[in-house]
Design a protein around this motif. Structure first.
Motif, PDB file in Angstrom:
ATOM      1  N   ASP A  66       0.840  -1.203   0.000  1.00 58.27           N
ATOM      2  CA  ASP A  66       0.000   0.000   0.000  1.00 58.27           C
ATOM      3  C   ASP A  66       0.873   1.251   0.000  1.00 58.27           C
ATOM      4  OD1 ASP A  66      -2.345  -1.425   0.039  1.00 58.27           O
ATOM      5  OD2 ASP A  66      -2.809  -1.023   2.153  1.00 58.27           O
ATOM      6  N   MET A  67       0.383   2.266  -0.688  1.00 60.64           N
ATOM      7  CA  MET A  67       1.030   3.570  -0.665  1.00 60.64           C
ATOM      8  C   MET A  67       0.439   4.350   0.507  1.00 60.64           C
ATOM      9  SD  MET A  67       1.253   6.428  -3.649  1.00 60.64           S
ATOM     10  CE  MET A  67       2.171   5.310  -4.670  1.00 60.64           C
ATOM     11  N   LEU A  68       1.279   4.976   1.294  1.00 61.88           N
ATOM     12  CA  LEU A  68       0.817   5.797   2.411  1.00 61.88           C
ATOM     13  C   LEU A  68       0.799   7.251   1.968  1.00 61.88           C
ATOM     14  CD1 LEU A  68       2.827   4.279   5.411  1.00 61.88           C
ATOM     15  CD2 LEU A  68       0.607   3.578   4.499  1.00 61.88           C
ATOM     16  N   GLU A  69      -0.312   7.929   2.261  1.00 57.27           N
ATOM     17  CA  GLU A  69      -0.383   9.351   1.948  1.00 57.27           C
ATOM     18  C   GLU A  69      -1.367  10.031   2.882  1.00 57.27           C
ATOM     19  OE1 GLU A  69      -1.915  10.234  -1.964  1.00 57.27           O
ATOM     20  OE2 GLU A  69      -3.210   8.495  -1.931  1.00 57.27           O
ATOM     21  N   TYR A  70      -1.008  11.273   3.248  1.00 59.80           N
ATOM     22  CA  TYR A  70      -1.842  12.049   4.158  1.00 59.80           C
ATOM     23  C   TYR A  70      -1.428  13.504   4.059  1.00 59.80           C
ATOM     24  CZ  TYR A  70      -3.352  14.061   8.603  1.00 59.80           C
ATOM     25  OH  TYR A  70      -3.907  14.873   9.560  1.00 59.80           O
ATOM     26  N   LYS A  71      -2.418  14.379   4.104  1.00 60.91           N
ATOM     27  CA  LYS A  71      -2.118  15.812   4.142  1.00 60.91           C
ATOM     28  C   LYS A  71      -3.182  16.500   4.958  1.00 60.91           C
ATOM     29  CE  LYS A  71      -3.959  18.106   0.283  1.00 60.91           C
ATOM     30  NZ  LYS A  71      -4.091  19.340  -0.405  1.00 60.91           N
ATOM     31  N   LYS A  72      -2.740  17.375   5.861  1.00 60.04           N
ATOM     32  CA  LYS A  72      -3.657  18.144   6.692  1.00 60.04           C
ATOM     33  C   LYS A  72      -4.265  19.265   5.871  1.00 60.04           C
ATOM     34  CE  LYS A  72      -1.793  17.388  11.270  1.00 60.04           C
ATOM     35  NZ  LYS A  72      -1.059  17.896  12.404  1.00 60.04           N
ATOM     36  N   ASP A  73      -5.417  19.727   6.309  1.00 56.56           N
ATOM     37  CA  ASP A  73      -6.022  20.902   5.689  1.00 56.56           C
ATOM     38  C   ASP A  73      -5.039  22.061   5.784  1.00 56.56           C
ATOM     39  OD1 ASP A  73      -8.355  19.533   5.158  1.00 56.56           O
ATOM     40  OD2 ASP A  73      -9.367  20.214   6.984  1.00 56.56           O
ATOM     41  N   GLY A  74      -4.941  22.825   4.732  1.00 53.13           N
ATOM     42  CA  GLY A  74      -4.037  23.969   4.727  1.00 53.13           C
ATOM     43  C   GLY A  74      -2.740  23.713   3.994  1.00 53.13           C
ATOM     44  N   VAL A  75      -2.412  22.452   3.740  1.00 54.67           N
ATOM     45  CA  VAL A  75      -1.205  22.147   2.976  1.00 54.67           C
ATOM     46  C   VAL A  75      -1.549  22.326   1.498  1.00 54.67           C
ATOM     47  CG1 VAL A  75       0.484  20.379   2.345  1.00 54.67           C
ATOM     48  CG2 VAL A  75      -0.334  20.537   4.705  1.00 54.67           C
ATOM     49  N   GLN A  76      -0.819  23.184   0.828  1.00 52.81           N
ATOM     50  CA  GLN A  76      -1.103  23.471  -0.577  1.00 52.81           C
ATOM     51  C   GLN A  76      -0.858  22.241  -1.440  1.00 52.81           C
ATOM     52  OE1 GLN A  76       1.441  26.783  -1.483  1.00 52.81           O
ATOM     53  NE2 GLN A  76       0.286  28.194  -0.183  1.00 52.81           N
ATOM     54  N   ASP A  77      -1.674  22.117  -2.487  1.00 45.14           N
ATOM     55  CA  ASP A  77      -1.560  20.969  -3.395  1.00 45.14           C
ATOM     56  C   ASP A  77      -0.179  20.898  -4.039  1.00 45.14           C
ATOM     57  OD1 ASP A  77      -4.143  20.168  -2.838  1.00 45.14           O
ATOM     58  OD2 ASP A  77      -5.018  21.225  -4.555  1.00 45.14           O
ATOM     59  N   GLY A  78       0.376  22.055  -4.410  1.00 46.40           N
ATOM     60  CA  GLY A  78       1.700  22.086  -5.030  1.00 46.40           C
ATOM     61  C   GLY A  78       2.785  21.602  -4.073  1.00 46.40           C
ATOM     62  N   VAL A  79       2.661  21.970  -2.808  1.00 45.48           N
ATOM     63  CA  VAL A  79       3.627  21.534  -1.792  1.00 45.48           C
ATOM     64  C   VAL A  79       3.534  20.021  -1.623  1.00 45.48           C
ATOM     65  CG1 VAL A  79       4.185  21.657   0.678  1.00 45.48           C
ATOM     66  CG2 VAL A  79       3.641  23.749  -0.585  1.00 45.48           C
ATOM     67  N   PHE A  80       2.301  19.501  -1.557  1.00 48.29           N
ATOM     68  CA  PHE A  80       2.113  18.063  -1.387  1.00 48.29           C
ATOM     69  C   PHE A  80       2.630  17.293  -2.607  1.00 48.29           C
ATOM     70  CE2 PHE A  80      -0.603  14.174  -1.193  1.00 48.29           C
ATOM     71  CZ  PHE A  80      -0.082  13.675  -0.005  1.00 48.29           C
ATOM     72  N   LYS A  81       2.413  17.861  -3.795  1.00 52.37           N
ATOM     73  CA  LYS A  81       2.901  17.214  -5.024  1.00 52.37           C
ATOM     74  C   LYS A  81       4.425  17.127  -5.025  1.00 52.37           C
ATOM     75  CE  LYS A  81       2.763  17.574 -10.043  1.00 52.37           C
ATOM     76  NZ  LYS A  81       2.310  18.353 -11.200  1.00 52.37           N
ATOM     77  N   ARG A  82       5.080  18.217  -4.639  1.00 54.60           N
ATOM     78  CA  ARG A  82       6.556  18.207  -4.570  1.00 54.60           C
ATOM     79  C   ARG A  82       7.051  17.202  -3.534  1.00 54.60           C
ATOM     80  NH1 ARG A  82       9.939  22.604  -6.331  1.00 54.60           N
ATOM     81  NH2 ARG A  82      11.182  22.069  -4.519  1.00 54.60           N
ATOM     82  N   LEU A  83       6.327  17.090  -2.403  1.00 57.48           N
ATOM     83  CA  LEU A  83       6.695  16.104  -1.373  1.00 57.48           C
ATOM     84  C   LEU A  83       6.574  14.701  -1.952  1.00 57.48           C
ATOM     85  CD1 LEU A  83       7.381  15.614   1.697  1.00 57.48           C
ATOM     86  CD2 LEU A  83       4.926  15.279   1.999  1.00 57.48           C
ATOM     87  N   ARG A  84       5.437  14.434  -2.590  1.00 59.53           N
ATOM     88  CA  ARG A  84       5.171  13.112  -3.168  1.00 59.53           C
ATOM     89  C   ARG A  84       6.221  12.728  -4.207  1.00 59.53           C
ATOM     90  NH1 ARG A  84       0.352  14.113  -5.820  1.00 59.53           N
ATOM     91  NH2 ARG A  84       1.403  14.175  -7.803  1.00 59.53           N
ATOM     92  N   GLN A  85       6.692  13.707  -4.965  1.00 57.65           N
ATOM     93  CA  GLN A  85       7.679  13.451  -6.008  1.00 57.65           C
ATOM     94  C   GLN A  85       9.113  13.418  -5.476  1.00 57.65           C
ATOM     95  OE1 GLN A  85       6.709  16.669  -8.698  1.00 57.65           O
ATOM     96  NE2 GLN A  85       5.207  15.416  -9.803  1.00 57.65           N
ATOM     97  N   GLY A  86       9.280  13.672  -4.191  1.00 57.74           N
ATOM     98  CA  GLY A  86      10.616  13.636  -3.596  1.00 57.74           C
ATOM     99  C   GLY A  86      11.488  14.796  -4.015  1.00 57.74           C
ATOM    100  N   LYS A  87      10.875  15.946  -4.279  1.00 57.22           N
ATOM    101  CA  LYS A  87      11.633  17.093  -4.785  1.00 57.22           C
ATOM    102  C   LYS A  87      12.156  18.015  -3.689  1.00 57.22           C
ATOM    103  CE  LYS A  87       9.932  17.044  -9.389  1.00 57.22           C
ATOM    104  NZ  LYS A  87       9.432  17.768 -10.525  1.00 57.22           N
TER     105      LYS A  87
END
Length: 193
Positions: A66-87
């Protein structure tokens, strides 16, 4: 009579013993040389344990793949995308291989506190997939707890399974809350524009 024999045997054994006076205390050492360092260490450990609210009881199981993923309200989509991509640069790493649930629980709690104390924004926790355990019901135990614990920590803003070169499905990127110092620096930088 058995009772008389028991009493005489007892009387022989305690012959010459005197009761302690109320002011006397036996500490096993010379009076006044009590070493409290062990007590202090135990009290400090207990204090840290008391702050650690992470559960060690039942958690909802995840599959090793399983892939684990979680983001709290207020975290910008772009920030989460960069996190997910390991950038984002990874500033800290915790490896939980060969740890018990209790050891992992303590290590994760301490890791998050240390990251916050040192203004670390992104870290990686290597938990393993847990797919080599022979009993299917014991697979992905640490991974399942990580999925629960990170959601329960206020300083964790988001997390996502890592890219393959950082551990893949056996690791997660963790985005930590900005410290007050980092928020102020960010605000000042944007005010100068």
């Amino acid at each position: 009579m058995q009772e008389d024999d028991d009493f005489s045997l007892f009387a022989e054994e305690v012959q010459g013993i005197r009761p302690l006076k109320k002011t006397e205390v036996y500490l096993g050492k010379k009076q006044g040389s009590v070493d409290f360092t062990e007590r202090q260490k135990a009290a400090l450990i207990a204090k840290v344990e008391d702050r650690n609210h992470l559960t060690k009881d039942y958690v909802e199981r995840v599959d090793p793949n399983d892939m684990l993923e979680y983001k709290k309200d207020g975290v910008q989509d772009g920030v989460f995308k960069r996190l997910r991509q390991g950038k984002y640069p990874i500033d800290s790493r915790l490896d939980l291989h060969r740890r018990t649930v209790e050891q992992a629980r303590r290590d994760v709690f301490q890791f998050v506190e240390d990251c916050m104390r040192h203004d670390i924004r992104v870290g990686v926790i290597v938990h393993g997939k847990g797919d080599r355990t022979p009993d299917p019901q014991d697979q992905a135990t640490i991974k399942s707890f990580i999925n629960k614990w990170l959601r329960d920590l206020d300083d964790v803003m988001a997390f996502h399974s890592a890219q393959r070169h950082h551990g893949g499905l056996g690791a997660v990127y963790v985005l930590f809350k900005k410290s007050e110092k980092a928020r102020l620096e960010n605000w000042e930088r944007h005010q100068k524009r």
